[in-house]
Design a protein around this motif. Structure first.
Motif, PDB file in Angstrom:
ATOM      1  N   ALA A 179       0.651  -1.219  -0.130  1.00  0.00           N
ATOM      2  CA  ALA A 179      -0.137   0.027   0.054  1.00  0.00           C
ATOM      3  C   ALA A 179       0.834   1.326   0.148  1.00  0.00           C
ATOM      4  O   ALA A 179       0.685   2.226  -0.592  1.00  0.00           O
ATOM      5  CB  ALA A 179      -0.970  -0.055   1.160  1.00  0.00           C
ATOM      6  N   VAL A 180       1.943   1.308   0.828  1.00  0.00           N
ATOM      7  CA  VAL A 180       2.893   2.322   0.869  1.00  0.00           C
ATOM      8  C   VAL A 180       3.466   2.552  -0.495  1.00  0.00           C
ATOM      9  O   VAL A 180       3.627   3.879  -0.635  1.00  0.00           O
ATOM     10  CB  VAL A 180       3.597   2.181   1.797  1.00  0.00           C
ATOM     11  N   THR A 181       3.871   1.708  -1.425  1.00  0.00           N
ATOM     12  CA  THR A 181       4.715   1.658  -2.415  1.00  0.00           C
ATOM     13  C   THR A 181       3.992   1.589  -3.617  1.00  0.00           C
ATOM     14  O   THR A 181       4.486   1.380  -4.909  1.00  0.00           O
ATOM     15  CB  THR A 181       5.796   0.842  -2.532  1.00  0.00           C
ATOM     16  N   ALA A 182       2.413   1.665  -3.719  1.00  0.00           N
ATOM     17  CA  ALA A 182       1.692   1.328  -4.757  1.00  0.00           C
ATOM     18  C   ALA A 182       1.698   2.250  -5.928  1.00  0.00           C
ATOM     19  O   ALA A 182       1.549   1.990  -7.170  1.00  0.00           O
ATOM     20  CB  ALA A 182       0.132   1.276  -4.214  1.00  0.00           C
ATOM     21  N   THR A 183       2.010   3.620  -5.676  1.00  0.00           N
ATOM     22  CA  THR A 183       2.050   4.488  -6.723  1.00  0.00           C
ATOM     23  C   THR A 183       3.752   5.006  -7.255  1.00  0.00           C
ATOM     24  O   THR A 183       3.580   5.801  -8.105  1.00  0.00           O
ATOM     25  CB  THR A 183       1.359   5.972  -6.026  1.00  0.00           C
ATOM     26  N   VAL A 184       4.449   4.178  -6.766  1.00  0.00           N
ATOM     27  CA  VAL A 184       5.717   4.412  -7.290  1.00  0.00           C
ATOM     28  C   VAL A 184       6.230   3.206  -8.057  1.00  0.00           C
ATOM     29  O   VAL A 184       5.689   2.084  -8.102  1.00  0.00           O
ATOM     30  CB  VAL A 184       6.832   4.642  -6.121  1.00  0.00           C
ATOM     31  N   ASN A 185       7.564   3.492  -9.150  1.00  0.00           N
ATOM     32  CA  ASN A 185       7.598   2.339 -10.025  1.00  0.00           C
ATOM     33  C   ASN A 185       9.073   2.100 -10.075  1.00  0.00           C
ATOM     34  O   ASN A 185       9.750   1.447 -11.108  1.00  0.00           O
ATOM     35  CB  ASN A 185       7.144   2.770 -11.316  1.00  0.00           C
ATOM     36  N   SER A 186       9.952   2.306  -9.021  1.00  0.00           N
ATOM     37  CA  SER A 186      11.244   1.682  -8.922  1.00  0.00           C
ATOM     38  C   SER A 186      11.540   1.416  -7.765  1.00  0.00           C
ATOM     39  O   SER A 186      10.854   1.713  -6.675  1.00  0.00           O
ATOM     40  CB  SER A 186      12.287   2.988  -9.234  1.00  0.00           C
ATOM     41  N   ASP A 187      12.601   0.389  -7.488  1.00  0.00           N
ATOM     42  CA  ASP A 187      12.863  -0.206  -6.076  1.00  0.00           C
ATOM     43  C   ASP A 187      13.268   1.076  -5.189  1.00  0.00           C
ATOM     44  O   ASP A 187      13.142   1.306  -4.002  1.00  0.00           O
ATOM     45  CB  ASP A 187      14.051  -1.272  -6.401  1.00  0.00           C
ATOM     46  N   TYR A 188      14.090   1.839  -5.674  1.00  0.00           N
ATOM     47  CA  TYR A 188      14.763   3.048  -5.168  1.00  0.00           C
ATOM     48  C   TYR A 188      13.648   3.863  -4.619  1.00  0.00           C
ATOM     49  O   TYR A 188      13.662   4.129  -3.413  1.00  0.00           O
ATOM     50  CB  TYR A 188      15.698   4.131  -6.104  1.00  0.00           C
ATOM     51  N   ALA A 189      12.635   4.366  -5.320  1.00  0.00           N
ATOM     52  CA  ALA A 189      11.450   5.009  -4.882  1.00  0.00           C
ATOM     53  C   ALA A 189      10.647   4.334  -3.922  1.00  0.00           C
ATOM     54  O   ALA A 189      10.221   4.779  -3.045  1.00  0.00           O
ATOM     55  CB  ALA A 189      10.632   5.405  -6.213  1.00  0.00           C
ATOM     56  N   ARG A 190      10.624   2.815  -4.024  1.00  0.00           N
ATOM     57  CA  ARG A 190       9.915   2.050  -2.996  1.00  0.00           C
ATOM     58  C   ARG A 190      10.586   2.231  -1.622  1.00  0.00           C
ATOM     59  O   ARG A 190      10.025   2.134  -0.527  1.00  0.00           O
ATOM     60  CB  ARG A 190       9.823   0.699  -3.683  1.00  0.00           C
ATOM     61  N   ALA A 191      12.136   2.287  -1.859  1.00  0.00           N
ATOM     62  CA  ALA A 191      12.667   2.241  -0.508  1.00  0.00           C
ATOM     63  C   ALA A 191      12.458   3.899   0.071  1.00  0.00           C
ATOM     64  O   ALA A 191      12.394   3.679   1.181  1.00  0.00           O
ATOM     65  CB  ALA A 191      14.436   1.954  -0.806  1.00  0.00           C
ATOM     66  N   VAL A 192      12.513   4.660  -0.702  1.00  0.00           N
ATOM     67  CA  VAL A 192      12.308   6.063   0.053  1.00  0.00           C
ATOM     68  C   VAL A 192      10.919   5.906   0.703  1.00  0.00           C
ATOM     69  O   VAL A 192      10.755   6.615   1.572  1.00  0.00           O
ATOM     70  CB  VAL A 192      12.708   7.217  -1.113  1.00  0.00           C
ATOM     71  N   ALA A 193       9.986   5.348  -0.075  1.00  0.00           N
ATOM     72  CA  ALA A 193       8.520   5.644   0.376  1.00  0.00           C
ATOM     73  C   ALA A 193       8.555   4.710   1.537  1.00  0.00           C
ATOM     74  O   ALA A 193       7.784   5.131   2.546  1.00  0.00           O
ATOM     75  CB  ALA A 193       7.612   4.954  -0.684  1.00  0.00           C
ATOM     76  N   LEU A 194       9.185   3.589   1.838  1.00  0.00           N
ATOM     77  CA  LEU A 194       9.045   2.804   3.045  1.00  0.00           C
ATOM     78  C   LEU A 194       9.872   3.745   4.232  1.00  0.00           C
ATOM     79  O   LEU A 194       9.195   3.744   5.274  1.00  0.00           O
ATOM     80  CB  LEU A 194       9.624   1.610   2.903  1.00  0.00           C
ATOM     81  N   GLN A 195      10.883   4.388   4.016  1.00  0.00           N
ATOM     82  CA  GLN A 195      11.548   5.077   4.936  1.00  0.00           C
ATOM     83  C   GLN A 195      10.471   6.284   5.342  1.00  0.00           C
ATOM     84  O   GLN A 195      10.442   6.597   6.744  1.00  0.00           O
ATOM     85  CB  GLN A 195      12.717   5.688   4.272  1.00  0.00           C
ATOM     86  N   GLU A 196       9.850   7.016   4.354  1.00  0.00           N
ATOM     87  CA  GLU A 196       9.365   8.322   4.795  1.00  0.00           C
ATOM     88  C   GLU A 196       7.875   7.887   5.431  1.00  0.00           C
ATOM     89  O   GLU A 196       7.262   8.761   6.157  1.00  0.00           O
ATOM     90  CB  GLU A 196       8.728   9.063   3.523  1.00  0.00           C
ATOM     91  N   PHE A 197       7.430   6.622   5.253  1.00  0.00           N
ATOM     92  CA  PHE A 197       6.179   6.169   5.931  1.00  0.00           C
ATOM     93  C   PHE A 197       6.434   5.908   7.227  1.00  0.00           C
ATOM     94  O   PHE A 197       5.652   6.411   8.304  1.00  0.00           O
ATOM     95  CB  PHE A 197       5.814   4.843   5.423  1.00  0.00           C
ATOM     96  N   PHE A 198       7.788   5.825   7.786  1.00  0.00           N
ATOM     97  CA  PHE A 198       8.036   5.594   9.266  1.00  0.00           C
ATOM     98  C   PHE A 198       8.044   7.028   9.730  1.00  0.00           C
ATOM     99  O   PHE A 198       8.048   7.247  10.851  1.00  0.00           O
ATOM    100  CB  PHE A 198       9.057   4.836   9.599  1.00  0.00           C
ATOM    101  N   ARG A 199       8.493   8.054   8.999  1.00  0.00           N
ATOM    102  CA  ARG A 199       9.012   9.384   9.546  1.00  0.00           C
ATOM    103  C   ARG A 199       8.145  10.479   9.282  1.00  0.00           C
ATOM    104  O   ARG A 199       8.407  11.664   9.491  1.00  0.00           O
ATOM    105  CB  ARG A 199      10.663   9.617   8.751  1.00  0.00           C
ATOM    106  N   ASN A 200       7.099  10.313   8.641  1.00  0.00           N
ATOM    107  CA  ASN A 200       6.058  11.232   8.276  1.00  0.00           C
ATOM    108  C   ASN A 200       5.302  11.664   9.529  1.00  0.00           C
ATOM    109  O   ASN A 200       4.308  12.435   9.361  1.00  0.00           O
ATOM    110  CB  ASN A 200       5.356  10.705   7.001  1.00  0.00           C
TER     111      ASN A 200
END
Length: 608
Positions: A274-295
């Protein structure tokens, strides 16, 4: 203890070796002291103290116990706090801190008092993370490192490039001087990736996969060394183009960093998708996971996982953490690493230290930093082809986000729920928000000058009160003794250990000297002359003396019949009043405020 109590007939002194034994854990580390053992030892000592008396002294024993407990509660309040231990310089011994990379991070962080683990300085003056060990294996219950396999060819003087790092990735050289003070660990704190290490005393070898240093014989405590390292500076474009796979794609190493246990709670994979549903690269998924916890949805807390019973790093603890949204570094790091694996991104958890606190003093002109037990930390590392292992920082309010993962950096993907404002400062945060360290009274004093000005008066008043209480303590002890003895005399207890003992000690307090070898009749003669007793009071003294002699020397030491205790208590009280009235007022004041019997070592010895 047997020698002291039986041969030397000094049962009270047995407390000295017992105190030394039970005090050893407190000296080595207060967190390993066993309160139950201390209590049992104290109870046994009080029993021995009571058994060592010719006559039962239950009241005295309980009085001593209550006094000791009271002092134990009051003394820590008035004494200055205990500070962390300094370096011992030999790598082992008192005050050393151990860091268990698997399960005990919470215990290390929840230490009551922070202890200095190490200090370091850098050529650039910038702070740095220091790694101990990488945890690659994720089971149902915990993370664990690979078994230690020493390759003796991997000595600190020879290095190979870190795994996966391409030649086109920008890097910057750094030199770090490390002084390990209180750390008992088979792993050596180093920045990642190291390129050279010099100055080590022990036998240390580096692991080719994790680029960590390990020793089978030595501890990191007391080591002083210099580390040359690389600071990786991949561009967002390089990370976007990189695939999150190991070379070979299907090797055992690759699979190990993607393995997940069976029976994973659905919330972990569902949240990651769910957190990475709208991104399309592994790098973007990693950043999205990180910001999910820091937001801002998650909070840092070392107590909530304990209170809610999910203080761990297994899959059930991760599931509970995602629901409660409160935990400390191991929960943030474990959750992001496992969620990355559910998305096919190789990951591992690294245990080490935050950059620590910058010191005002410098080392040979270089900025220096102090790392304490509150800087023990865990963070995830994700693997990208051509770049290698890459650090991320999901733990809110701790550490700092590297520039290649900071959404404020141009080119870094913006997660759907984030705004393009900076997510973290490049300066490390040494203290978590809710629960890591106690508040700093100095900082509060600056914020509230009026309250700060009251503190000296408050401490002065408390100190004065403490001094007054200490000065009055002997008087309180004697008053308590007198009340207890008279009460026991009124209940029919032995006169020799109640009323008569109080007569002798009161006479001593009033400067009436009675030889310690005097018989009861000789002591009574001294009391009669000092108190200048009349015929009636002398007859009362003769009756008390007769009872003492019968109880002291007659076979079986008979007590008076029950019901006559009140009469004997009244007779002793009359004699005490006559003693006090015959003394000068200065003597009476001195006897009340500073009784001689409390300070002297006079002990009335009687045989059974």
């Amino acid at each position: 203890a047997d020698l002291i109590a039986v041969s030397w007939r000094r049962p009270a002194l047995t407390g000295l070796p017992l105190a030394a034994i039970v005090g050893i854990p407190t000296v080595v580390g207060y967190q390993i002291a066993d309160t139950f053992i201390i209590i049992v030892t104290a109870v046994c000592w009080f029993i021995l103290l009571r058994a060592g008396q010719p006559f039962p002294e239950t009241a005295r024993t309980f009085s001593i116990g209550a006094l000791v407990v009271g002092l134990a509660l009051v003394v820590p309040i008035v004494l200055p706090p205990v500070v962390g231990l300094g370096a011992n310089g030999n790598g082992a011994g008192v005050g050393m801190v151990t860091v268990n990379p698997v399960l005990s991070l919470g215990s290390d962080l929840r230490r009551e008092l922070p202890r200095t683990v190490l200090t370091y300085s850098t050529r650039s003056g910038d702070p740095t993370y220091l790694r101990l060990v990488s945890l690659q294996n994720f089971g149902a219950d915990t993370w664990s490192p690979d078994p230690t396999i020493i390759d003796r060819a991997n000595v600190p003087s020879t290095f190979r490039p870190p795994p996966g790092l391409g030649v086109d990735v920008p890097t910057r050289s750094e030199t770090v001087w490390v002084n390990v003070e209180n750390l008992d660990s088979p792993w050596l704190p180093t920045p990642y990736p190291p390129s050279s290490v010099s100055g080590l005393r022990g036998d240390w070898f580096w692991d080719s996969a994790g680029m960590t240093f390990v020793s089978t014989d030595d501890s990191s405590g007391g080591e002083r060394y210099r580390v040359g390292s690389l600071i990786l500076q991949p561009t967002p474009e390089q990370l976007t183009a990189a695939l999150a796979v190991f070379p070979g794609d299907t090797g055992a190493e690759d699979q190990k960093n993607l393995e997940l246990p069976e029976g994973m709670p659905p919330i972990i994979g569902e949240t990651a998708r769910a957190v990475t549903a709208t991104v399309n690269s592994d790098y973007a998924r990693a950043v999205a996971l990180q910001e999910f916890f820091r937001n801002g949805q998650f909070t840092y807390s070392e107590s909530t996982p304990v209170d809610q019973d999910y203080d761990g790093n297994g899959m059930l603890a991760i599931a509970a953490f995602l629901q409660q949204k409160s935990g400390y570094c191991i929960h943030f790091a474990s959750s992001m690493a496992v969620m990355a694996r559910t998305l096919g991104i190789p990951s591992r958890v690294t245990v080490g230290f935050l950059p620590g606190e910058k010191q005002t003093a410098t080392v040979e002109g270089r900025a220096s930093y102090r790392v304490t037990t509150q800087d023990v930390h865990a963070w995830p590392e994700l693997y990208f082809e051509g770049i290698g292992w890459t650090r991320f920082e999901p733990t809110t309010s701790r550490g700092f986000v590297p520039s290649y993962a900071d959404e404020a950096t141009p080119g870094v993907p913006i997660s759907p729920s984030a705004s393009p404002t900076p997510t973290a400062s490049p300066t490390p945060s040494a203290t978590p928000e809710p629960s890591a360290a106690p508040p700093d009274p100095n900082a509060e004093a600056v914020a509230n000058p009026a309250r700060a000005a009251d503190f000296p008066w408050l401490w002065a008043a408390l100190g004065g009160l403490g001094i007054v209480l200490l000065l009055l303590l002997p008087a309180a002890v004697r008053a308590g003794q007198r009340a207890i003895r008279l009460r026991r005399c009124g209940r029919g207890h032995l006169m020799a250990t109640t009323g008569w003992r109080e007569l002798l000690q009161s006479a001593h307090d009033l400067m009436v000297d009675i030889s310690t070898t005097a018989t009861p009749r000789e002591a009574a003669a001294v009391i009669q002359r000092a108190a200048q007793l009349g015929d009636a009071d002398q007859a009362t003294l003769e009756k008390v003396l007769g009872l003492v002699e019968r109880q002291s020397f007659a076979r079986g030491a008979p007590r008076e019949a029950a019901g006559s205790g009140g009469m004997w208590q009244a007779r002793v009280s009359t004699l005490l009043a006559r003693l006090r009235s015959s003394a000068t007022w200065r003597t009476r004041v001195a006897a009340a405020v500073a009784p001689r019997t409390v300070w002297s070592q006079l002990r009335m010895r009687r045989e059974d």
